[in-house]
Scaffold this motif. Structure first.
Motif, PDB file in Angstrom:
ATOM      1  N   THR A 172       0.850  -1.189   0.000  1.00 28.62           N
ATOM      2  CA  THR A 172       0.000   0.000   0.000  1.00 28.62           C
ATOM      3  C   THR A 172       0.887   1.241   0.000  1.00 28.62           C
ATOM      4  OG1 THR A 172      -1.729  -1.165   1.209  1.00 28.62           O
ATOM      5  CG2 THR A 172      -1.797   1.248   1.262  1.00 28.62           C
ATOM      6  N   GLN A 231      -5.067  -2.941   5.236  1.00 29.18           N
ATOM      7  CA  GLN A 231      -6.009  -3.871   4.629  1.00 29.18           C
ATOM      8  C   GLN A 231      -6.466  -3.310   3.294  1.00 29.18           C
ATOM      9  OE1 GLN A 231      -9.199  -4.496   7.400  1.00 29.18           O
ATOM     10  NE2 GLN A 231      -7.862  -5.391   8.950  1.00 29.18           N
ATOM     11  N   THR A 232      -6.569  -4.161   2.311  1.00 31.40           N
ATOM     12  CA  THR A 232      -7.026  -3.753   0.996  1.00 31.40           C
ATOM     13  C   THR A 232      -8.435  -4.304   0.793  1.00 31.40           C
ATOM     14  OG1 THR A 232      -4.777  -3.773   0.157  1.00 31.40           O
ATOM     15  CG2 THR A 232      -6.536  -3.819  -1.477  1.00 31.40           C
ATOM     16  N   ARG A 233      -9.317  -3.451   0.354  1.00 32.41           N
ATOM     17  CA  ARG A 233     -10.698  -3.875   0.099  1.00 32.41           C
ATOM     18  C   ARG A 233     -11.086  -3.585  -1.316  1.00 32.41           C
ATOM     19  NH1 ARG A 233     -14.194  -3.310   5.420  1.00 32.41           N
ATOM     20  NH2 ARG A 233     -12.539  -3.754   6.851  1.00 32.41           N
TER      21      ARG A 233
END
Length: 144
Positions: free
Chosen positions: A107, A142-144
């Protein structure tokens, strides 16, 4: 109680990013968990032979200065959540992308790129504002 009375503000001094004796600013402050830095440049923008550094070389020097201040504050580059990059030539935006790829993974920090007409010192072609918090780690995002 004011922040400086209870120890919530620290002035970070790093030998590789010296503040001039007559400076009317601080290069780096830690306020609680927030790391606040003045815009970072490669000043002086020359190498050991007195030649003006390329924008890429200036960007690398800047990122190493940012890293040094963050490490002295108790963090590192993974604590950066936002960059503002100022260029005298917006066509150098690909170099900025390469810098981000070199110094960050996973990220990436949020980022803004702005073209400016000039900087305060001759030879400078890039300046970076970095915003960081010691209580975050973009490597854990966190990747959503």
């Amino acid at each position: 109680m004011a922040p400086n009375q209870n120890g919530n503000v620290r002035h970070i001094n790093v030998p590789s990013v010296p503040e001039p004796p007559n400076a009317t600013w601080s290069n780096c402050l830690v306020i609680g968990q927030e790391v606040v830095m003045s815009g970072v440049t490669a000043n002086p923008a020359v190498n050991d032979q007195g030649e003006t550094l390329s924008t890429q070389a200036q960007g690398t020097r800047i990122m190493e200065r940012i890293r040094a201040m963050l490490q002295a504050a108790g963090g590192d580059l993974h604590n950066i959540y936002k960059l503002v990059v100022y260029l005298t030539n917006a066509e150098d935006k690909a170099l900025v992308s390469e810098l981000r790829k070199h110094y960050f993974a996973g990220t990436f920090p949020c980022s803004t790129l702005v073209e400016v007409s000039a900087f305060a010192f001759p030879g400078l072609s890039i300046e970076i504002d970095a915003f960081a918090r010691l209580d975050i780690d973009l490597r854990q995002a966190q990747t959503r």
